[in-house]
Design an enzyme around this catalytic site. Structure first.
Site, PDB file in Angstrom:
ATOM      1  N   HIS A  25       5.847 -17.386  18.548  1.00  0.00           N
ATOM      2  CA  HIS A  25       4.560 -16.733  18.783  1.00  0.00           C
ATOM      3  C   HIS A  25       3.899 -17.188  20.082  1.00  0.00           C
ATOM      4  O   HIS A  25       3.148 -16.443  20.682  1.00  0.00           O
ATOM      5  CB  HIS A  25       3.639 -16.908  17.573  1.00  0.00           C
ATOM      6  CG  HIS A  25       4.033 -15.990  16.464  1.00  0.00           C
ATOM      7  ND1 HIS A  25       4.863 -16.386  15.446  1.00  0.00           N
ATOM      8  CD2 HIS A  25       3.782 -14.679  16.253  1.00  0.00           C
ATOM      9  CE1 HIS A  25       5.084 -15.352  14.652  1.00  0.00           C
ATOM     10  NE2 HIS A  25       4.433 -14.307  15.110  1.00  0.00           N
ATOM     11  N   ARG A  57      -1.996  -7.650  14.879  1.00  0.00           N
ATOM     12  CA  ARG A  57      -1.619  -8.844  14.096  1.00  0.00           C
ATOM     13  C   ARG A  57      -2.906  -9.392  13.478  1.00  0.00           C
ATOM     14  O   ARG A  57      -3.583 -10.243  14.045  1.00  0.00           O
ATOM     15  CB  ARG A  57      -0.958  -9.886  15.001  1.00  0.00           C
ATOM     16  CG  ARG A  57       0.475  -9.531  15.403  1.00  0.00           C
ATOM     17  CD  ARG A  57       1.155 -10.686  16.140  1.00  0.00           C
ATOM     18  NE  ARG A  57       2.596 -10.535  16.210  1.00  0.00           N
ATOM     19  CZ  ARG A  57       3.263  -9.988  17.229  1.00  0.00           C
ATOM     20  NH1 ARG A  57       2.610  -9.556  18.283  1.00  0.00           N
ATOM     21  NH2 ARG A  57       4.574  -9.894  17.208  1.00  0.00           N
ATOM     22  N   ARG A 108      -1.749  -4.326  10.576  1.00  0.00           N
ATOM     23  CA  ARG A 108      -0.825  -5.038   9.685  1.00  0.00           C
ATOM     24  C   ARG A 108      -1.628  -5.980   8.803  1.00  0.00           C
ATOM     25  O   ARG A 108      -2.485  -6.720   9.301  1.00  0.00           O
ATOM     26  CB  ARG A 108       0.188  -5.835  10.503  1.00  0.00           C
ATOM     27  CG  ARG A 108       1.012  -6.745   9.606  1.00  0.00           C
ATOM     28  CD  ARG A 108       2.140  -7.383  10.343  1.00  0.00           C
ATOM     29  NE  ARG A 108       1.727  -8.537  11.107  1.00  0.00           N
ATOM     30  CZ  ARG A 108       2.543  -9.209  11.916  1.00  0.00           C
ATOM     31  NH1 ARG A 108       3.800  -8.829  12.064  1.00  0.00           N
ATOM     32  NH2 ARG A 108       2.124 -10.261  12.587  1.00  0.00           N
ATOM     33  N   GLU A 131      11.477  -5.690   8.426  1.00  0.00           N
ATOM     34  CA  GLU A 131      11.784  -6.928   9.157  1.00  0.00           C
ATOM     35  C   GLU A 131      12.649  -7.865   8.330  1.00  0.00           C
ATOM     36  O   GLU A 131      12.849  -9.015   8.691  1.00  0.00           O
ATOM     37  CB  GLU A 131      10.513  -7.614   9.670  1.00  0.00           C
ATOM     38  CG  GLU A 131       9.466  -7.903   8.634  1.00  0.00           C
ATOM     39  CD  GLU A 131       8.204  -8.519   9.229  1.00  0.00           C
ATOM     40  OE1 GLU A 131       8.216  -8.940  10.390  1.00  0.00           O
ATOM     41  OE2 GLU A 131       7.200  -8.570   8.500  1.00  0.00           O
ATOM     42  N   ASN A 174      11.761  -9.133  15.647  1.00  0.00           N
ATOM     43  CA  ASN A 174      11.802 -10.597  15.799  1.00  0.00           C
ATOM     44  C   ASN A 174      12.285 -11.226  14.499  1.00  0.00           C
ATOM     45  O   ASN A 174      13.160 -12.084  14.477  1.00  0.00           O
ATOM     46  CB  ASN A 174      10.412 -11.155  16.135  1.00  0.00           C
ATOM     47  CG  ASN A 174       9.774 -10.434  17.300  1.00  0.00           C
ATOM     48  OD1 ASN A 174      10.477  -9.920  18.148  1.00  0.00           O
ATOM     49  ND2 ASN A 174       8.455 -10.380  17.343  1.00  0.00           N
ATOM     50  N   ASP A 175      11.682 -10.776  13.398  1.00  0.00           N
ATOM     51  CA  ASP A 175      12.112 -11.318  12.105  1.00  0.00           C
ATOM     52  C   ASP A 175      13.407 -10.662  11.637  1.00  0.00           C
ATOM     53  O   ASP A 175      14.255 -11.332  11.041  1.00  0.00           O
ATOM     54  CB  ASP A 175      11.006 -11.138  11.057  1.00  0.00           C
ATOM     55  CG  ASP A 175       9.970 -12.246  11.171  1.00  0.00           C
ATOM     56  OD1 ASP A 175      10.371 -13.413  11.346  1.00  0.00           O
ATOM     57  OD2 ASP A 175       8.766 -11.947  11.133  1.00  0.00           O
ATOM     58  N   ARG A 178      14.157 -17.962  14.743  1.00  0.00           N
ATOM     59  CA  ARG A 178      13.596 -17.385  15.965  1.00  0.00           C
ATOM     60  C   ARG A 178      12.938 -18.414  16.862  1.00  0.00           C
ATOM     61  O   ARG A 178      12.641 -18.150  18.017  1.00  0.00           O
ATOM     62  CB  ARG A 178      12.621 -16.241  15.631  1.00  0.00           C
ATOM     63  CG  ARG A 178      11.418 -16.673  14.848  1.00  0.00           C
ATOM     64  CD  ARG A 178      10.633 -15.487  14.322  1.00  0.00           C
ATOM     65  NE  ARG A 178       9.618 -15.019  15.261  1.00  0.00           N
ATOM     66  CZ  ARG A 178       8.728 -14.080  14.983  1.00  0.00           C
ATOM     67  NH1 ARG A 178       8.730 -13.486  13.795  1.00  0.00           N
ATOM     68  NH2 ARG A 178       7.822 -13.732  15.856  1.00  0.00           N
ATOM     69  N   CYS A 183       8.156  -2.520  16.659  1.00  0.00           N
ATOM     70  CA  CYS A 183       7.048  -3.324  17.196  1.00  0.00           C
ATOM     71  C   CYS A 183       7.463  -4.759  17.521  1.00  0.00           C
ATOM     72  O   CYS A 183       6.650  -5.549  17.982  1.00  0.00           O
ATOM     73  CB  CYS A 183       5.845  -3.309  16.252  1.00  0.00           C
ATOM     74  SG  CYS A 183       6.162  -4.081  14.673  1.00  0.00           S
TER      75      CYS A 183
HETATM   76  C1  PEP Z   1       8.423  -9.054  14.153  1.00  0.00           C
HETATM   77  O1  PEP Z   1       8.808  -9.815  13.270  1.00  0.00           O
HETATM   78  O2  PEP Z   1       9.189  -8.467  14.937  1.00  0.00           O
HETATM   79  C2  PEP Z   1       6.975  -8.782  14.325  1.00  0.00           C
HETATM   80  C3  PEP Z   1       6.535  -7.823  15.116  1.00  0.00           C
HETATM   81  O3  PEP Z   1       6.094  -9.578  13.687  1.00  0.00           O
HETATM   82  P1  PEP Z   1       5.772 -11.104  14.106  1.00  0.00           P
HETATM   83  O4  PEP Z   1       6.416 -11.351  15.442  1.00  0.00           O
HETATM   84  O5  PEP Z   1       4.303 -11.234  14.126  1.00  0.00           O
HETATM   85  O6  PEP Z   1       6.420 -11.882  13.003  1.00  0.00           O
HETATM   86 MG    MG Z   2       7.465 -10.486  11.712  1.00  0.00          MG
END
Ligand code: PEP
Ligand code: MG
Length: 587
Positions: free
Chosen positions: A232, A342, A378, A477, A500-501, A511, A548
């Site tokens: 993050h 977020r 979200r 995700e 990402n997840d 990650r 996203c």
């Molecule tokens: C993701 O997981 O791709 C996502 C957009 O959410 P975050 O990065 O906040 O976990």
């Molecule tokens: Mg995520």
């Protein structure tokens, strides 16, 4: 403030030619005037992963985790009279600090948020707490040890009461104790605003709750010992459009306050550069800034132009945002909407549960600020690396696989419903949609929908307005959500893929781990196939699908997404124009 819930794993070692005792220094920048020091120190070069491109030159500032000073004071002989007097002086100083923070919160944030400091002031004066600490000192403890012992007793007691309000008070007591310990150790106040000037922030790692509290206007760039391009902190750096280098290994503490060159494009941090290097770097930086300005100008011409591929497929370009302050920038760069708000960032910036009015106010401003363009809100994605003290979450062995996001929301219905009601109310002021993170099954979606419908029914009874046709979607995700997308798509209006997840869980690759960045970059195919499966499922039901996660901004994947018929790409604000241009280049 929460300590990251993930265990303190050994630091991955980055390549560098000089190491020192190091350790992240202070959460607040250390004393300094913000100007660059003479280049006299020992030169050191560190290599890592560039998580957000760019070049900057500036002074390095080390940040510490907030609870420094917690625990035992250095061993020394203690005299109860001396310790009592130290305690009284620390309490007087803490009283002044809290009063100053209260004044600042009142003028900068608002009455409701300022109340937390009234509570802190009251807790500081609590007689029982004071007597317990004094009792510890009378029994031969140092002031620090007596405070720590009392805090342990009180926080355990409050948490055992299993009442969310009182559990939150436990976090406040911890906060006050940390303040007293900081004062006793002679450290500056953590939120000391006396410094000026910009700096390159160096940290072992930064949790999302730490990043939201930073004064971002002064940060030229980030360097973290650990972390990866999907952490993050990296996402935040990209959103802010500033260079970031992650996974450099431990940076020597001697570098604190020194001049450094951060070249995130090349993945290099040079501490104490030579005069020639500094001048060459500045020339290169000026050249690149010029080129970037020209590129930006040509891209700005695309604003307002629909992003359609040569083959005629339209892709909406949305923005990922964390707070209302980003709305103006998103609109200025031509965002077609907000594809990911977020929402947990607001919770991360507070010290107690926000009420429905606070949430409603924040969402209403964003929804109406987007002037009829869609805003996908979200719901809370707390847990894993996003820890909030007042949620008092259990410590977990594997927090990324733990009690997070929708799992937590379904277990704490009052918290979840407060947010859902606020989102529904805000929907009356524009074009809002709600999205649930970390779904693994259609059953979870149905449970969320039931609560959502309950909230609607309550609002109707109360005569409160909302958009009855508001869209309801989920994040894809987890591999489970993609595999079950056929069934899940029957329950929702849209999917948004959190790559990402999704990549983390598909590739079994943390990650945050910089050692796995290459592995993730080389193995996008399994993730893309899952996205394709989800796209077919939701399109088959007449719904839409967006991306996203960070892959949405990867120009190498835009064509593939267009071929899958992806309807929307949601990216951080600085990427909006580049992604629009990339879509226009697609076949
Ligand atoms: C993701 O997981 O791709 C996502 C957009 O959410 P975050 O990065 O906040 O976990
Ligand atoms: Mg995520």
């Amino acid at each position: 403030m929460a300590e990251n819930n993930r265990g303190r794993a050994p630091l991955p070692v980055g390549e560098h030619c000089c190491r020192g005792p190091g350790g992240a220094g202070s959460l607040a920048p250390r004393e300094g005037d913000g100007t660059m020091r003479n280049i006299t120190g020992k030169q050191a070069v560190y290599r890592g992963t560039g998580a957000s491109g760019g070049k900057v030159c500036g002074t390095l500032r080390f940040f510490r985790r907030p609870a420094a000073g917690r625990g035992s004071a250095p061993a020394r002989t203690v005299s109860p009279a001396v310790e009592l007097s130290r305690l009284r002086q620390a309490m007087a100083a803490a009283r002044e600090q809290i009063a100053a923070l209260h004044r600042r919160a009142l003028s900068d944030i608002g009455r409701q948020e300022a109340e937390i400091f009234e509570i802190h002031a009251m807790l500081l004066e609590d007689e029982d707490f004071g007597e317990t600490v004094a009792g510890g000192i009378a029994a031969g403890k140092s002031a620090e040890d007596a405070i720590e012992a009392a805090v342990q007793v009180y926080t355990r007691m409050l948490r055992e009461l299993d009442d969310p309000y009182l559990s939150a008070r436990a976090a406040d007591i911890r906060d006050i104790a940390d303040r007293l310990l900081r004062i006793l150790s002679g450290e500056a106040q953590e939120d000391d605003a006396s410094e000026s000037g910009s700096f390159i922030l160096v940290a072992e790692d930064l949790s999302p709750s730490q990043t939201v509290l930073l004064d971002k206007s002064r940060i030229l760039g980030f360097v973290t010992f650990g972390g990866s391009s999907n952490s993050h902190t990296s996402i935040l750096a990209r959103a802010m459009g500033i260079p970031a280098l992650v996974g450099v290994g431990q940076v020597s503490g001697e570098a604190d306050g020194q001049t450094a060159l951060l070249d995130a494009d090349a993945g290099v941090l040079t501490v104490c550069p030579g005069q020639d290097e500094l001048e060459a770097f500045r020339r290169e930086q000026a050249r690149e800034n010029d080129a970037a300005r020209r590129l930006e100008q040509s891209r700005r011409a695309l604003i307002g132009r629909p992003s359609v591929t040569a083959g005629g497929h339209r892709m909406l370009i949305y923005a990922n945002i964390g707070e209302g302050a980003e709305v103006a920038r998103a609109l200025a760069d031509g965002a077609d909407g907000v594809g990911l708000l977020r929402s947990e960032f607001l919770y991360l910036s507070l010290s107690d549960y926000p009420g429905e009015e606070v949430l409603f106010d924040a969402y209403r401003q964003i929804v109406s600020g987007m002037q009829g363009k869609k805003v996908v809100i979200r719901t809370l994605d707390i847990g894993a690396d996003k820890q909030i003290p007042y949620f008092d979450l259990p410590r977990e062995e594997n927090p990324a696989l733990g009690f997070r996001a929708v799992r937590l929301c379904l277990a704490r219905e009052p918290v979840f419903k407060t947010q859902l009601r606020a989102i529904l109310r805000a929907s009356a002021f524009g074009n809002a949609a709600v999205m649930i993170p970390m779904i693994v099954s259609a059953d979870e979606v149905r449970r969320c929908r039931r609560l959502f419908d309950e909230c609607k029914a309550e609002l109707i009874c109360q005569g409160v307005d909302f958009d009855a046709r508001m869209e309801f979607g989920i994040m894809v995700e987890t591999p489970a959500a993609a595999v079950m997308s056929d069934e899940i798509s029957a329950e929702v209006d849209f999917f948004s893929v959190g790559t990402n997840d999704l990549a983390q869980y598909t590739l079994a690759a943390d990650r945050q781990n910089p050692l796995l960045t290459d592995l993730c970059a080389r193995n996008t195919e399994p993730v893309l196939r899952l996205i394709d499966q989800a796209a077919r499922a939701i399109h088959g039901r007449g719904g839409w699908i967006g991306i996203c996660g960070e892959m949405a901004a990867d120009p190498r994947l835009t064509q593939r997404f267009a071929d899958m018929g992806i309807d929307e790409l949601s990216v951080s604000v600085p990427h909006l124009l580049a992604v629009r241009e990339q879509v226009l280049r697609c076949r």
